[in-house]
Each structure stands twice: as C-alpha cells, then as structure tokens.
Enzyme design. Structure first.
Site, PDB file in Angstrom:
ATOM      1  N   ARG A 249       0.846  -1.195   0.000  1.00  0.00           N
ATOM      2  CA  ARG A 249       0.000   0.000   0.000  1.00  0.00           C
ATOM      3  C   ARG A 249       0.881   1.245   0.000  1.00  0.00           C
ATOM      4  O   ARG A 249       1.901   1.293   0.708  1.00  0.00           O
ATOM      5  CB  ARG A 249      -0.889   0.042   1.258  1.00  0.00           C
TER       6      ARG A 249
ATOM      7  N   GLU B   7      -4.894   7.267  -4.786  1.00  0.00           N
ATOM      8  CA  GLU B   7      -5.000   6.583  -6.085  1.00  0.00           C
ATOM      9  C   GLU B   7      -6.203   7.095  -6.849  1.00  0.00           C
ATOM     10  O   GLU B   7      -7.305   7.112  -6.279  1.00  0.00           O
ATOM     11  CB  GLU B   7      -5.087   5.070  -5.866  1.00  0.00           C
TER      12      GLU B   7
ATOM     13  N   HIS C 140      -1.666   0.175  -9.744  1.00  0.00           N
ATOM     14  CA  HIS C 140      -2.257  -0.812  -8.828  1.00  0.00           C
ATOM     15  C   HIS C 140      -2.721  -2.063  -9.601  1.00  0.00           C
ATOM     16  O   HIS C 140      -3.908  -2.397  -9.630  1.00  0.00           O
ATOM     17  CB  HIS C 140      -3.434  -0.192  -8.052  1.00  0.00           C
TER      18      HIS C 140
HETATM   19  N1  LIG Z   1      -0.934  -4.355  -5.208  1.00  0.00           N
HETATM   20  C1  LIG Z   1      -1.935  -5.204  -5.150  1.00  0.00           C
HETATM   21  O1  LIG Z   1      -2.736  -5.313  -6.067  1.00  0.00           O
HETATM   22  C2  LIG Z   1      -2.074  -6.076  -3.972  1.00  0.00           C
HETATM   23  C3  LIG Z   1      -1.680  -5.624  -2.757  1.00  0.00           C
HETATM   24  N2  LIG Z   1      -1.798  -6.409  -1.657  1.00  0.00           N
HETATM   25  C4  LIG Z   1      -1.319  -5.861  -0.379  1.00  0.00           C
HETATM   26  O2  LIG Z   1      -0.394  -6.751   0.160  1.00  0.00           O
HETATM   27  C5  LIG Z   1      -0.630  -6.885   1.544  1.00  0.00           C
HETATM   28  C6  LIG Z   1      -0.215  -8.271   1.978  1.00  0.00           C
HETATM   29  O3  LIG Z   1      -1.070  -9.231   1.426  1.00  0.00           O
HETATM   30  P1  LIG Z   1      -1.030 -10.731   1.958  1.00  0.00           P
HETATM   31  O4  LIG Z   1       0.362 -11.202   1.944  1.00  0.00           O
HETATM   32  O5  LIG Z   1      -2.035 -11.474   1.209  1.00  0.00           O
HETATM   33  O6  LIG Z   1      -1.499 -10.511   3.459  1.00  0.00           O
HETATM   34  P2  LIG Z   1      -1.059 -11.346   4.699  1.00  0.00           P
HETATM   35  O7  LIG Z   1      -1.972 -10.946   5.782  1.00  0.00           O
HETATM   36  O8  LIG Z   1      -0.966 -12.784   4.339  1.00  0.00           O
HETATM   37  O9  LIG Z   1       0.410 -10.832   5.039  1.00  0.00           O
HETATM   38  C7  LIG Z   1       0.688  -9.617   5.650  1.00  0.00           C
HETATM   39  C8  LIG Z   1       1.838  -9.860   6.598  1.00  0.00           C
HETATM   40  O10 LIG Z   1       2.285  -8.608   7.082  1.00  0.00           O
HETATM   41  C9  LIG Z   1       2.685  -8.809   8.401  1.00  0.00           C
HETATM   42  N3  LIG Z   1       2.804  -7.571   9.127  1.00  0.00           N
HETATM   43  C10 LIG Z   1       1.840  -6.907   9.825  1.00  0.00           C
HETATM   44  N4  LIG Z   1       2.369  -5.805  10.374  1.00  0.00           N
HETATM   45  C11 LIG Z   1       3.668  -5.773  10.034  1.00  0.00           C
HETATM   46  C12 LIG Z   1       4.738  -4.890  10.308  1.00  0.00           C
HETATM   47  N5  LIG Z   1       4.557  -3.807  11.076  1.00  0.00           N
HETATM   48  N6  LIG Z   1       5.951  -5.164   9.791  1.00  0.00           N
HETATM   49  C13 LIG Z   1       6.131  -6.263   9.030  1.00  0.00           C
HETATM   50  N7  LIG Z   1       5.161  -7.140   8.755  1.00  0.00           N
HETATM   51  C14 LIG Z   1       3.951  -6.895   9.236  1.00  0.00           C
HETATM   52  C15 LIG Z   1       1.672  -9.760   8.951  1.00  0.00           C
HETATM   53  O11 LIG Z   1       2.133 -10.424  10.091  1.00  0.00           O
HETATM   54  C16 LIG Z   1       1.458 -10.694   7.794  1.00  0.00           C
HETATM   55  O12 LIG Z   1       2.294 -11.824   7.899  1.00  0.00           O
HETATM   56  C17 LIG Z   1      -2.116  -6.633   1.706  1.00  0.00           C
HETATM   57  O13 LIG Z   1      -2.399  -6.093   2.959  1.00  0.00           O
HETATM   58  C18 LIG Z   1      -2.418  -5.676   0.610  1.00  0.00           C
HETATM   59  O14 LIG Z   1      -2.363  -4.388   1.141  1.00  0.00           O
HETATM   60  C19 LIG Z   1      -2.306  -7.676  -1.717  1.00  0.00           C
HETATM   61  C20 LIG Z   1      -2.736  -8.166  -2.913  1.00  0.00           C
HETATM   62  C21 LIG Z   1      -2.670  -7.396  -4.139  1.00  0.00           C
HETATM   63  O1  LIG Z   2      -6.121  -7.326  -2.815  1.00  0.00           O
HETATM   64  C1  LIG Z   2      -5.559  -6.263  -2.586  1.00  0.00           C
HETATM   65  O2  LIG Z   2      -5.214  -5.896  -1.460  1.00  0.00           O
HETATM   66  C2  LIG Z   2      -5.294  -5.352  -3.675  1.00  0.00           C
HETATM   67  O3  LIG Z   2      -4.635  -4.377  -3.470  1.00  0.00           O
HETATM   68  C3  LIG Z   2      -5.913  -5.591  -4.965  1.00  0.00           C
HETATM   69  O4  LIG Z   2      -6.621  -4.425  -5.249  1.00  0.00           O
HETATM   70  P1  LIG Z   2      -7.707  -4.386  -6.403  1.00  0.00           P
HETATM   71  O5  LIG Z   2      -8.763  -5.363  -6.013  1.00  0.00           O
HETATM   72  O6  LIG Z   2      -7.031  -4.776  -7.656  1.00  0.00           O
HETATM   73  O7  LIG Z   2      -8.213  -2.995  -6.410  1.00  0.00           O
END
Ligand SMILES: NC(=O)C1=CN([C@@H]2O[C@H](COP(=O)(O)OP(=O)(O)OC[C@H]3O[C@@H](n4cnc5c(N)ncnc54)[C@H](O)[C@@H]3O)[C@@H](O)[C@H]2O)C=CC1
Ligand SMILES: O=C(O)C(=O)COP(=O)(O)O
Length: 628
Positions: A317, A346, A365
């Site tokens: 993010r 965004e 994104h």
């Molecule tokens: N750019 C995009 O389209 C996408 C972005 N994302 C972002 O990626 C993030 C992670 O997604 P997932 O891996 O599926 O979630 P997840 O919940 O599996 O992993 C997040 C990890 O971050 C850790 N965490 C929490 N606070 C922390 C800190 N202060 N320092 C270090 N680690 C910390 C948690 O313990 C957890 O292991 C989501 O929250 C989302 O914001 C996810 C999918 C797509």
């Molecule tokens: O799953 C997430 O956290 C994402 O950031 C994906 O975002 P989107 O659904 O592509 O707008």
C-alpha cells in the site's frame, strides 16, 4: 446481592424491545442469528448438508426446512425473507470477474454501478443488503450511516481492507469479509516483475526507444544474483515473493513481527529485526498491510538507515511510505530506484514528483490484475458474501470471529445453546437492565487451549444484549454494544472428567448484583445462575439456581415453582387449553423441601389474563414467562 422480586406471585412476563431496524427480517448474517432463535433449532446435520451454492452450507434454507416441519413455527419473517420477491440486493461498485457476478446473479438482485462518487454511493446504499468493492471504493463511516441498518455485508474482492472503516462497520453490525487467497500469486508475480524490470530499466528503456532513441549505455542495470532482498511482511504475498526471489539466486531475509520463524526457515529465509532487514538489504520489497502501525513506516529516518543505493519495491500500500521522504531519498541517491504499484492517493496527481521521477517505475495498482486472479477473487468474494447473506459464519470474516468449517460443524449446537442461555438469563433479571457483570463457565473435558470460546461468548453476549437493546445486535457488534453498555463478561474454563469427544460438557451463565424476577434462579452465592447442555444435538436447560432441571430450550416457556402435589400439570394445562394455548411440552422436576419446578412449553404467548389465572393457582409460588 440478588433477591427475588417483591411479590413472588406477581406476573412476570418479558417482552424483548421491538427491533428498530427495518432490515431485521432480511436474510443475512442476522439470519444465522435469527435461525438460532427460531423454535426449531438447526441440527448439525442440517448445518452441514445445505447445498444452495457450491461449497456453501445454507443455514437459512435449512432453517426454513426445519421451521416448515416444526409444529411450533414462529418464523413468518424467515419465510418471507427467503421468498423470491425479497431477494437481497447486492451492489458491486468495481469491476468484478464474470464468474463471481454469475454467482451473485443467481442469488440476489445484482446491481453493478462503477465509478460512483461518495455521494452517489451513500444515496444507493440504503437499498442494498451487500456491497462488494475492490481497492477503489472508500467505505467510510458515512456509508454505514447512510445504509440505515440495511447493509449487512461488505465484501472486499481482494486482501487489503484499509479502504473499509472497520470500526464503523462493527458498530453498525455490518460484517466485512475479504477474499484473501486468490490474488496472492498475482501480487507476488507483479512484485517480481517490478523487481526485475526495475533492475534492468525495462520501463525507462522502452519509453526511450518509443521516443526514437537507442541508449544502450544509459540503461545499464544491476544483477540480482547474490544480492540481498529484504521482504517486509512475510505473509502470503511476501513468502511467495521470497520463494521466487530465491529462485533468482537472491539471498532473502524477512521482517515480520507476527510470522513464525519455522515457516520462514522452511523456505530458507531468516526472520530478522526491522533495522537489520533495512540496513543489510540491496532490495527491499514491501508486503505488510496498511494499518496505523505501518502507516509511513518508511520515512526519512528509515531511509537514512538503508544502504546507499538500495532499491525499493512496493506492491503493498502506498500509505506505508512517506512519499515526500522517498522523493528526497531518491534525489539524494540513498534510494537508487523504486518500483511502485500503489500510492497514498489513487490515482496519484499527474504532477506527482514520485510518479514523474526518472528512477521510479510505476504501475496503476495492477498487483491483483491477472485474469486468473480476478476470476478467483470474484468467486471467492461472491461465495463469501452469499454465505454471509444466507447466515453462514464466514471463514474470511474480518470483524467477527472467524470459524473454520470443521470447528463450526462441531460447535454449532453449542452456539445455539449459548445464545439461548444468554437470552434466558437476561429475562430472569428483574427489569432486564442494570446488568454489569456476567460470568460464563464452560465445563469441558478438552484441553483448555483446544476450546475456542469466542463464538460462544459472542452468542451469549448477543442473547443478553439483544432483548435489552433498541439497536440491531448480531455477532459482529455484540461485544462492542456490550462494552458500550458497561457490561463486563468474564469467562472461565473448568476441566471435567467426561468425554473429550464433545467440545463442551456444559455452559453456565451467572449474572451477579441484580434482582431476579424468579427467585428459584438465584443460586446460593446470590447470582442468577443457569446451566445448559446439548443433549441429542438440542439445547437443554439443566440447572436453574440451585435446582437441577431438564428442559428443552425451544419456543416460549413458562417456569413455575410450586408445592409438589398431584394435579398441578392438569390445573395449568386446563387453563392454557381453555384459552387455546397449545402446550408443546411439560416437564416437572422435583426440588428440595417438597417443591417442584414445572416447565411448560407453549406455542403462543399467553395473555396477561391467562398468566394471572396461572398465578392464582394456590400451589404455585412463583412463575415466569420466557421467550426463547
Ligand atoms: N498491489 C496489489 O494489487 C495487492 C496488494 N496487496 C497488499 O499486500 C498486503 C499483503 O497481502 P497478503 O500477503 O495477502 O497478506 P497477509 O496478511 O498474508 O500478510 C501480511 C503480513 O504482514 C505482516 N505484518 C503486519 N504488520 C507488520 C509490520 N509492522 N511489519 C512487518 N510485517 C507486518 C503480517 O504479520 C502478515 O504476515 C495486503 O495487505 C495488501 O495491502 C495484496 C494483494 C494485491
Ligand atoms: O487485494 C488487494 O489488497 C489489492 O490491493 C488488490 O486491489 P484491487 O482489487 O485490484 O483494487
């Protein structure tokens, strides 16, 4: 100290306050809660066998089947809610994969309305039962306010839920579910795409060629092999990035305060401190959620601790980076390059220095934007939302106890029992209010760590709060409303020597420092005390105050304490029968000192006149009418 109400023979009736929400008859998470409140409790089998949707267990469907076959149905609302003309309305405010839309269309009235302004969203939301969003819709407090209690579920078609005001959702009893797994690989692959293209200046070289140039010397890149990558946030995406980076020959370290070290070790990654990660890495890849703790965690101070020439990738993010500080770090050369998929705002402004910076590679994104991920996410969220609207407890709930299916199937009869005990206990309190302290005791043969009581506690809380609250109460907001009302609920687990096959042997609810409207429910320690058990899959009241009883907890109940003498059942039965009140069951349990507790199940709520007549039976010392 609890005491009995002033006149033992005073008629004690209890009518829960009317619910104000116009949507309380809609099928929703609420329907799960309603389901548990009908006179036909849902059996474990019914819970498991529903098949309204692929892979989902339809509680409402089963509830209706159970209710239809029940002689004591009082579920007109439920039947209406499930009829086709009262299908739930689901608003999808951002593009969702067709497979998910099909699931939604088959279930409810689907409306897809993209690019709504905040005002337009607020205007629409009061006619919607569910809202499905991606990252582009801000579901702020005003949206929940504008929903006027109708919105029951917000589905986030993706992982990050930083665009949903969870506190407001919880306060309004709106469940938030997400789709946490289907886009993991897509986000990880995009992270790797940014890492590799940044290292080799792919985007810049491409733009330069398209501008008619041929600059081989300007776009000399850096190699990845042997370089150290710090994965910040070792969750689903972070660990997939780590796995792939190792395949590229990188040394991978990670920082995550909550990740288990053995999971990291299993893929050859060392978990290290934040400072160690950022100060040793050549590449830093961000994968933590945006929370108040992670907001702008990459700032002037953190950049100053990084190796000069570090390269940064962000597919998490935008808000975890202080973007102005990043521009300064890029200008000074501390950060050699950055590759960003996400931004604080965004879309970012066209003049954004970060976006325009020549050492920055940007994408709008796109992390989750693959065909495969979007289909997967759409199905995942559609099923979660439909499940929630059908009253299921979601395994991806963000603001309610999450219950894995195997735990749920085992706990479901106890969930019904828990709510009924809460409901019953509060009706025994004179006036029904002024409760400040509730103690719940779970007796179980299982190891205490194996007994997750969050759901049971939430249901007891709901049972207690709902009848004394004018607002809509469900699993999501029960704890919140309880706290607001100053109600403290403590829990105790007591080991018993019985079969560990069953998760709970009995549940006791004790309410202290209140007056009772049924003296027999007050135990020796002065608290209103009741105990229940699940017998043959059904909830039973097994103790009332100091008296052992065995009463099936269904429908409406009249509890009487009487002198133990012949003919009592006949006398009360005749009064009820002569007024056309159908008796569903009667049971009498002997107590000490020639007293007996009689429990009478009745289909309809008896009038005051009938209750007065029962009270006039000379052998009846006290009685109470309870709605379950
Ligand atoms: N750019 C995009 O389209 C996408 C972005 N994302 C972002 O990626 C993030 C992670 O997604 P997932 O891996 O599926 O979630 P997840 O919940 O599996 O992993 C997040 C990890 O971050 C850790 N965490 C929490 N606070 C922390 C800190 N202060 N320092 C270090 N680690 C910390 C948690 O313990 C957890 O292991 C989501 O929250 C989302 O914001 C996810 C999918 C797509
Ligand atoms: O799953 C997430 O956290 C994402 O950031 C994906 O975002 P989107 O659904 O592509 O707008």
């Amino acid at each position: 100290m609890a005491s009995s109400s002033s006149s033992l023979k005073a008629i004690s009736t209890f009518t829960p306050s009317a619910k104000l929400t116009p949507s309380s008859s809609k099928p929703s998470l609420l329907s799960f809660l309603k389901t548990t409140s009908t006179s036909a409790p849902i059996s474990l089998r019914a819970w498991q066998s529903g098949s309204h949707f692929r892979g989902s267990r339809s509680l409402i469907t089963n509830a209706l089947k159970a209710v239809e076959s029940s002689p004591v149905s009082s579920s007109g609302d439920l039947k209406k809610a499930a009829s086709s003309d009262s299908k739930p309305t689901i608003l999808v405010s951002e593009k969702l994969g067709e497979a998910g839309l099909e699931v939604l269309r088959a279930f409810g009235n689907l409306e897809c309305a993209y690019n709504l302004s905040p005002e337009e969203l607020c205007a629409k939301i009061s006619s919607c039962d569910a809202l499905i969003v991606r990252s582009g819709t801000k579901v702020i407090r005003q949206v929940f306010e504008a929903a006027k209690g109708r919105l029951k579920v917000v589905g986030r078609a993706g992982v990050g839920i930083d665009n949903v005001d969870l506190q407001a959702a919880t306060e309004f009893g709106c469940l938030v579910v997400n789709a946490p797994t289907a886009n993991t690989v897509a986000a990880a692959e995009h992270g790797i795409a940014l890492l590799t293209s940044m290292a080799r200046n792919v985007a810049q070289a491409d733009a330069s060629m398209k501008a008619g140039l041929w600059k081989r010397n300007k776009y000399v890149g850096v190699s990845l092999v042997g370089k150290t990558l710090a994965v910040m946030g070792f969750g689903k995406v972070g660990s997939e990035v780590a796995r792939r980076a190792k395949g590229l020959g990188m040394l991978v370290i990670a920082h995550d305060p909550y990740a288990p070290a053995d999971r990291a070790r299993a893929i050859g990654v060392d978990l290290v401190s934040f400072d160690q990660a950022i100060s040793t890495a050549d590449f830093v890849s961000l994968h933590m959620p945006l929370t108040p703790t992670t907001s702008k965690v990459f700032n002037d101070d953190t950049f100053s601790k990084m190796k000069k020439g570090v390269r940064l990738i962000n597919v998490a993010r935008g808000g975890v980076i202080d973007e102005d500080a990043l521009v300064r770090a890029l200008d000074s050369g501390v950060v050699a390059q950055a590759a960003l998929d996400v931004f604080t705002e965004e879309p970012p402004s066209k003049e954004s220095k970060l976006v325009q910076h020549e050492n920055v590679t940007v994408t709008p994104h796109l992390g989750a934007s693959t065909k495969e991920a979007q289909e997967g996410v759409a199905i995942e969220i559609a099923e979660a939302v439909v499940g929630a609207l059908q009253g299921e407890l979601s395994a991806t709930a963000v603001n309610a106890p999450m219950v894995p299916p195997e735990v749920m199937s085992e706990l479901s009869p106890y969930v019904v029992l828990a709510e009924k005990l809460g409901k019953l206990a509060v009706q025994l309190v004179a006036g029904g209010s002024g409760i400040t302290s509730v103690r719940v005791v779970y007796k179980s043969a299982r190891d205490h760590d194996d007994l997750d009581t969050r759901l049971l506690r939430a249901m007891i809380t709901k049972g207690i709060i709902e009848p004394i609250s004018t607002s809509f109460i469900n699993l999501v907001n029960a704890d919140f409303v309880a706290k607001q009302k100053g109600l403290r609920i403590s829990e105790e687990k007591v080991s018993v020597d019985s079969s560990p096959e069953f998760p709970v042997e009995s549940i006791q609810v004790h309410i202290s420092n209140v007056d009772s409207k049924f003296a027999s429910s007050v135990s020796d320690n002065g608290s209103i005390s009741i105990e229940g058990k699940v017998k043959y899959g059904e909830p039973h009241l097994t103790r009332l105050g100091s008296f052992g009883v065995d009463v099936s907890l269904e429908g409406n109940l009249i509890l009487c304490r009487q002198v133990d003498q012949p003919g009592m059942i006949g006398q009360v039965g005749t009064i009820l029968g002569s007024h056309n009140v159908n008796v569903s069951f009667m049971s009498v349990g002997r107590t000490i000192l020639k007293k007996a507790i009689m429990a009478i199940g009745v289909d309809e709520e008896p009038s005051k006149e009938i209750l007065t007549k029962i009270g006039d039976v000379s052998a009846i010392e006290e009685f109470v009418f309870l709605k379950l």
